[in-house]
Design a protein around this motif. Structure first.
Motif, PDB file in Angstrom:
ATOM      1  N   TYR A  32       0.801  -1.226   0.000  1.00  0.00           N
ATOM      2  CA  TYR A  32       0.000   0.000   0.000  1.00  0.00           C
ATOM      3  C   TYR A  32       0.838   1.283   0.000  1.00  0.00           C
ATOM      4  CZ  TYR A  32      -4.426  -2.439   0.385  1.00  0.00           C
ATOM      5  OH  TYR A  32      -5.529  -3.217   0.111  1.00  0.00           O
ATOM      6  N   MET A  33       2.160   1.157   0.159  1.00  0.00           N
ATOM      7  CA  MET A  33       3.001   2.340  -0.015  1.00  0.00           C
ATOM      8  C   MET A  33       3.007   2.783  -1.476  1.00  0.00           C
ATOM      9  SD  MET A  33       6.271   2.157   2.508  1.00  0.00           S
ATOM     10  CE  MET A  33       6.359   3.933   2.518  1.00  0.00           C
ATOM     11  N   SER A 146      -5.448  -6.323   9.773  1.00  0.00           N
ATOM     12  CA  SER A 146      -4.043  -6.156   9.401  1.00  0.00           C
ATOM     13  C   SER A 146      -3.926  -5.515   8.026  1.00  0.00           C
ATOM     14  CB  SER A 146      -3.313  -7.506   9.426  1.00  0.00           C
ATOM     15  OG  SER A 146      -3.744  -8.357   8.384  1.00  0.00           O
ATOM     16  N   MET A 147      -4.854  -5.861   7.119  1.00  0.00           N
ATOM     17  CA  MET A 147      -4.860  -5.243   5.791  1.00  0.00           C
ATOM     18  C   MET A 147      -5.303  -3.784   5.865  1.00  0.00           C
ATOM     19  SD  MET A 147      -6.324  -8.205   3.256  1.00  0.00           S
ATOM     20  CE  MET A 147      -7.897  -8.381   4.069  1.00  0.00           C
ATOM     21  N   ILE A 148      -6.334  -3.541   6.672  1.00  0.00           N
ATOM     22  CA  ILE A 148      -6.900  -2.199   6.738  1.00  0.00           C
ATOM     23  C   ILE A 148      -5.940  -1.224   7.422  1.00  0.00           C
ATOM     24  CG2 ILE A 148      -8.789  -0.832   7.702  1.00  0.00           C
ATOM     25  CD1 ILE A 148     -10.565  -3.333   7.314  1.00  0.00           C
ATOM     26  N   LEU A 153      -2.226   3.289   7.115  1.00  0.00           N
ATOM     27  CA  LEU A 153      -0.948   3.855   7.545  1.00  0.00           C
ATOM     28  C   LEU A 153       0.021   4.061   6.382  1.00  0.00           C
ATOM     29  CD1 LEU A 153      -0.234   1.971  10.895  1.00  0.00           C
ATOM     30  CD2 LEU A 153      -1.113   4.287  10.573  1.00  0.00           C
ATOM     31  N   SER A 154       0.129   3.052   5.506  1.00  0.00           N
ATOM     32  CA  SER A 154       1.113   3.131   4.434  1.00  0.00           C
ATOM     33  C   SER A 154       0.924   4.326   3.508  1.00  0.00           C
ATOM     34  CB  SER A 154       1.126   1.836   3.622  1.00  0.00           C
ATOM     35  OG  SER A 154       1.998   0.908   4.195  1.00  0.00           O
ATOM     36  N   PRO A 155      -0.297   4.576   3.002  1.00  0.00           N
ATOM     37  CA  PRO A 155      -0.461   5.746   2.137  1.00  0.00           C
ATOM     38  C   PRO A 155      -0.112   7.044   2.837  1.00  0.00           C
ATOM     39  CG  PRO A 155      -2.332   4.283   1.925  1.00  0.00           C
ATOM     40  CD  PRO A 155      -1.531   3.776   3.081  1.00  0.00           C
TER      41      PRO A 155
END
Length: 401
Positions: A32-33, A146-148, A153-155
């Motif tokens: 997701y980064m 964990s996905m959410i 956080l990543s974006p």
């Protein structure tokens, strides 16, 4: 062929479950980064809106094709090596973005989609095997959490890094996160034992890979993820349209609301069923999208993120747990493959459709338009729960309770 689970039949928080949660968290953090920053980087490299959308859609197409067949295969063979292979492809293709031009990036995204299809479907299949059925809502809920968390956080971190430094830094951090995820994955013991090795891989067909019992939840997830695609892929560009450089603040409210409500939502699902979770969650999603489309301040961004975070955290994990619950136990891999394929297809079509609307109108109009898909989700689901007499017994029980 007999497949046996080698885990405590009723205990949720085993070592394997915890290590899988950690592995899934870091691999999704890495993934997701790239989601909000790669389309923006494509435009920095001279790409137009179409090429920016192709960065998303080409990836989703190959990921979709992999899921269509790999879910059925994962019901027949050892899952962990496929997940590991997918993670390695994900890391290797990410590294290449440092020196590639936009046209080559689009091509590499095709390869990366293969890796992501293997990694994400493999993780879902492992979780389906190790989570006890009576705790499916809670167990799959934490897996989805964990996905959410990664999605939120990543974006946020990636947008800040890209504004302050460069896309190269994002690539290096993403590869490091995949490496950490692989380390945790190595601590997970074999999730299945195939007692008969003959004919473990028979001829696979598209029909075998599609689990019809998971079709309805997957269709509803398709509508849901179109809206998520608009947020994850284009919110950085929306921030430029609004002239709000701190658009990353949106993800703070998003993840905070999910963290607060997710444990409660999973237990409600297990005790009361999916209707009491999905219906109010869908309404929150609509409110969040409409508020986002009219955002002109940080306060409105945060308000939007709270509603959308609450809705997504309730609806998406509930749909996935429902898809697995209503499928045969020996078809859980195919059920997860069907469900996750709907997400890939949604990203593929959604990225192109929403990009087209944004280019001819605006990103604000795009978000307003995307709320229509949640309305469709709500209408179809309501029809199924309250009107359709062919509903399965669990729905009938919900109606009577």
């Amino acid at each position: 062929m007999e497949i046996k689970n080698h885990f405590n039949a009723s205990k949720l928080w085993t070592k394997n479950y915890i290590f899988m949660l950690l592995s899934n968290l870091f691999i999704y953090l890495a993934f997701y980064m790239l989601t909000p920053t790669l389309p923006a980087y494509a435009k920095l490299c001279g790409g137009n809106n179409l090429e920016a959308s192709l960065v998303v859609s080409t990836f989703s197409i190959t990921s979709l094709l992999v899921r269509l067949f790999i879910g059925n295969i994962m019901d027949r063979i050892e899952i962990k090596p496929l997940l590991l292979l997918g993670a390695l492809i994900l890391a290797g293709s990410t590294l290449s973005y440092i020196w590639l031009p936009i046209d080559a990036i689009i091509l590499v995204r095709v390869i990366q989609g293969i890796g992501w299809g293997l990694a994400s479907t493999g993780a879902a299949a492992i979780f389906s095997n190790i989570v006890p059925k009576e705790k499916r809502g809670e167990g799959m809920g934490y897996y989805s959490l964990s996905m959410i968390i990664s999605m939120a956080l990543s974006p946020m971190v990636a947008i800040v890094i890209m504004n302050l430094y460069s896309f190269k830094n994002i690539v290096l951090i993403s590869i490091t996160l995949v490496g950490i995820g692989i380390i945790f994955l190595s601590q997970v013991k074999s999730t299945i034992k195939i007692s008969s090795t003959s004919n473990t891989i028979s001829k696979c067909s598209l029909k075998d890979s599609f689990e019809k019992k998971a079709a309805l939840p997957s269709l509803l997830c398709f509508f849901l993820v179109i809206t998520l695609c608009g947020i994850m892929s284009y919110i950085m560009l929306y921030g430029q349209e609004l002239k709000i450089s701190s658009i990353w603040i949106y993800f703070i409210g998003f993840v905070a609301m999910i963290l607060i409500t997710r444990p409660l939502v999973g237990k409600i699902f297990d005790e009361k069923g999916h209707a009491v979770v999905i219906l109010p969650g869908s309404i929150c999603l609509i409110i969040g999208l409409i508020t986002l489309s009219y955002a002109n301040s940080i306060l409105m961004l945060i308000l939007s993120s709270l509603f959308y975070g609450l809705g997504y955290g309730a609806v998406q994990p509930s749909l996935q747990a429902w898809a697995v619950n209503r499928s045969p136990s020996n078809r859980q891999g195919a059920a997860n493959g069907t469900f996750l394929s709907s997400m890939d297809l949604s990203y593929t079509l959604g990225s192109i459709l929403l990009s087209f609307i944004a280019e001819h109108k605006s990103y604000a109009i795009m978000y307003r338009f995307s709320a229509i898909f949640i309305i469709l989700l709500l209408l179809i689901y309501s029809y199924y729960v309250f009107i359709d007499n062919s509903a399965e017994p669990e729905i009938i029980e919900e109606k009577l309770s």
